[in-house]
Design an enzyme around this catalytic site. Structure first.
Site, PDB file in Angstrom:
ATOM      1  N   HIS A 169      75.777  64.537  15.849  1.00 57.33           N
ATOM      2  CA  HIS A 169      77.007  64.417  16.642  1.00 57.33           C
ATOM      3  C   HIS A 169      77.904  65.597  16.276  1.00 57.33           C
ATOM      4  O   HIS A 169      77.972  65.970  15.098  1.00 57.33           O
ATOM      5  CB  HIS A 169      77.781  63.144  16.267  1.00 57.33           C
ATOM      6  CG  HIS A 169      77.442  61.927  17.052  1.00 57.33           C
ATOM      7  ND1 HIS A 169      77.512  60.653  16.499  1.00 57.33           N
ATOM      8  CD2 HIS A 169      77.068  61.750  18.350  1.00 57.33           C
ATOM      9  CE1 HIS A 169      77.194  59.763  17.419  1.00 57.33           C
ATOM     10  NE2 HIS A 169      76.913  60.397  18.546  1.00 57.33           N
ATOM     11  N   CYS A 263      83.870  58.977  12.295  1.00 58.96           N
ATOM     12  CA  CYS A 263      83.048  58.059  13.090  1.00 58.96           C
ATOM     13  C   CYS A 263      83.705  56.685  13.216  1.00 58.96           C
ATOM     14  O   CYS A 263      83.542  56.006  14.225  1.00 58.96           O
ATOM     15  CB  CYS A 263      81.671  57.866  12.445  1.00 58.96           C
ATOM     16  SG  CYS A 263      80.738  59.369  12.254  1.00 58.96           S
TER      17      CYS A 263
END
Ligand code: ARG
Length: 273
Positions: A169, A263
């Site tokens: 990511h 996150c």
């Protein structure tokens, strides 16, 4: 310079890790056999919430859903800019059901949610950085989703290609320090994307692979304080040198799932900044 950094109050959405676990492997960090200490995860997560609040930020939470062990990673659920919400469509079938409870939370909070047509993992791969949105692709969010994001927000989207599966990511390899600058690990990007970042951010703070593997780039900055993994010591030193104030928060239990501070944090941006 060190005292010139001004913090901006943020509104965050987080999800309690009551059902956190590693039950499947969708990134190289995840080892389904390895036990997760849920009590420790809850303690670490509470400490993150407490630290945000102690620094003047608003933290809201949504209820975790049993059977969705990655739901704690709130960043992936959406991207919110100027009060507009672009939802998520997860790559992994295991995570697809997460989008709905987040969508419901946004609706009850008074936001309309635009669902993506192509795979898009919210702030995991979409990082608003001043005048544009930096957008990762290569493992999860697609180029097609980048196009949708640009069309929806009317903000230029800069596509960046991720090449290292450990940094699957964008938010594992890069974060925005403020409207003007970023920190990132160049090795996570394709040569062309590295060049793009060097052109756009000649003064960026770069991190070593070690810092990146310690989740040092999965950080949240309010423009002055940088909430950062305590293991990313070299990066914390570089940030301090530039006048930022590193605030260590240990989320090591979440590293087992490939996640860290950012996150776990969805930012709700309501106004034009
Ligand atoms: N296990 C999750 C996944 O692989 C971790 C997500 C971490 N979130 C993030 N914003 N990088 O999808």
């Amino acid at each position: 310079m060190p005292d010139s950094r001004v913090p901006r109050r943020r509104r965050f959405l987080l999800c309690e890790p009551r059902h956190f676990a590693v039950q499947y492997a969708i990134n190289p960090w995840m080892r389904p056999g390895e036990p997760v200490d849920v009590i420790r995860a809850l303690d670490q997560w509470q400490a993150l919430v407490g630290t945000y609040r102690a620094h003047g930020h608003t933290v809201e939470t949504l209820a975790p859903v049993p059977g969705l062990p990655d739901m704690v990673f709130a960043a992936n659920a959406a991207l919110v800019v100027e009060g507009r919400v672009f939802g998520s469509l997860f790559h992994a079938p295991e995570r697809r059901p997460e989008s709905l409870p987040y969508q419901a939370w946004f609706k009850q909070a008074g936001f309309e949610v635009q669902p993506p047509e192509s795979v898009c993992e919210g702030e995991g791969d979409l990082v608003p950085a001043g005048r544009w949105i930096l957008a990762g692709t290569g493992f999860r969010t697609t180029r097609e989703a980048h196009r949708e994001v640009q069309e929806f927000f009317g903000i230029p989207v800069i596509g960046l290609t991720l090449v290292d599966p450990y940094f699957y990511h964008l938010d594992t390899a890069l974060f925005a320090l403020d409207e003007e600058n970023i920190a990132y690990y160049p090795g996570a990007f394709s040569p062309g994307s590295r060049e793009v970042l060097a052109r756009l951010y000649p003064d960026a703070v770069t991190a070593t692979r070690e810092d990146a593997l310690a989740f040092g780039l999965n950080s949240v900055s309010d423009g002055r304080h940088v909430f950062i993994s305590p293991a990313a010591t070299a990066l914390a030193g570089r940030l301090a040198h530039r006048g930022y104030v590193p605030v260590p928060v240990d989320l090591s239990e979440f590293h087992k799932a490939g996640g860290g501070i950012k996150c776990c944090t969805q930012e709700i941006r309501e106004n034009r900044s």
